[in-house]
Design a protein around this motif. Sequence first.
Motif, mmCIF file in Angstrom:
data_model
loop_
_atom_site.group_PDB
_atom_site.id
_atom_site.type_symbol
_atom_site.label_atom_id
_atom_site.label_comp_id
_atom_site.label_asym_id
_atom_site.label_seq_id
_atom_site.Cartn_x
_atom_site.Cartn_y
_atom_site.Cartn_z
ATOM 1 N N ASN A 27 0.949 -1.335 -0.588
ATOM 2 C CA ASN A 27 -0.335 -0.145 -0.116
ATOM 3 C C ASN A 27 0.910 1.308 -0.011
ATOM 4 O O ASN A 27 0.663 2.026 0.803
ATOM 5 N N ILE A 28 1.864 1.488 -0.074
ATOM 6 C CA ILE A 28 2.536 2.418 -0.709
ATOM 7 C C ILE A 28 3.441 2.369 -2.243
ATOM 8 O O ILE A 28 2.958 1.636 -2.751
ATOM 9 N N THR A 29 3.678 3.892 -2.952
ATOM 10 C CA THR A 29 3.915 3.770 -4.121
ATOM 11 C C THR A 29 5.597 3.267 -4.202
ATOM 12 O O THR A 29 5.565 3.013 -4.047
ATOM 13 N N GLU A 45 8.499 5.533 -2.992
ATOM 14 C CA GLU A 45 7.969 5.631 -1.843
ATOM 15 C C GLU A 45 8.721 4.867 -1.072
ATOM 16 O O GLU A 45 9.898 4.201 -0.100
#
Length: 300
Positions: free
Chosen positions: A273-275, A278
Amino acid sequence: MTAWQIDYVVKNKFSRPGHPLLKVLGVVMHWTATPGATDENEKAFFDGADGGGSRYASAHIFVDKDSARLIIPLNEVAYHANEKPSMISKLRASTSYYTSGNANLNTIGVEMCVEKDGTIHAETIKRTEDVVAELCRQFSLSPENDIYRHYDITGKNCPAPWVANVGAFNEFKTKVRAKMMPEVIVESIANSDYISKTLTVKTDGLWFYNTPRWDVKGGSSAKGNSFIVTEELRVGGYRMLKCHDGKYRTADPLHVDINPKPSDWPYRVNIDNITHAEAVDIVQLIGTNYKGAKVFGEAK
């Protein structure tokens, strides 16, 4: 410096006939079966015109817990392994001057001295490993294939402890092999976080080692086998763990698991759930703050 001192007996027909060895195809192991006698005692016994009490017997090297003594030159016959006529052996040979006891013509005899209580001292065995390793190097012999018990040649109960326990004889050969190998740096790790923890094998057929060397395999363990760690070592720069069964095993997480987890046991971290950008920042941050860490990431 050799593993033995030279202290030849005089030539005599009973212990040192002066016959030349044809070649050296093996080393035959004996025990003296004379409790309390040292290598000096044995040399004195086989010396003189009656060499060994006018009895046809001898060996090249005698070893006790303090020293080893070469009493017959390594290019001469010693009367130590007189084959039975019915024995069939690769050691057989024949000459015009000696038509019996063929193993005497192409082997070196090594005798281990016996303590007063009838046992072979651990230091005697250790010194004998050094002696036989040097003989194997000198004559290009294989510890696995070219070291024999007297029992293997004639059926005599000698060395009796190794006739009763062939595993001890095999362990001796393994240690001889280890002593023939190039020296490796072995460091025991004090205050190890691995000691008393459980090592569980993850790879079926994982090698173990009887000595702390990566180049002398002792056998294999099955997947799921568990052992208690008793010592952590660095061997040639890599972590090796000694277990409660006396064997040494790798600490590679690909092949073993350790429980409870040591403080330096590697972890795989998954972050969702992070790019992608990131995640790259996190990987770089870990690499910056933990200099010894091997850190990487990949996009899903």
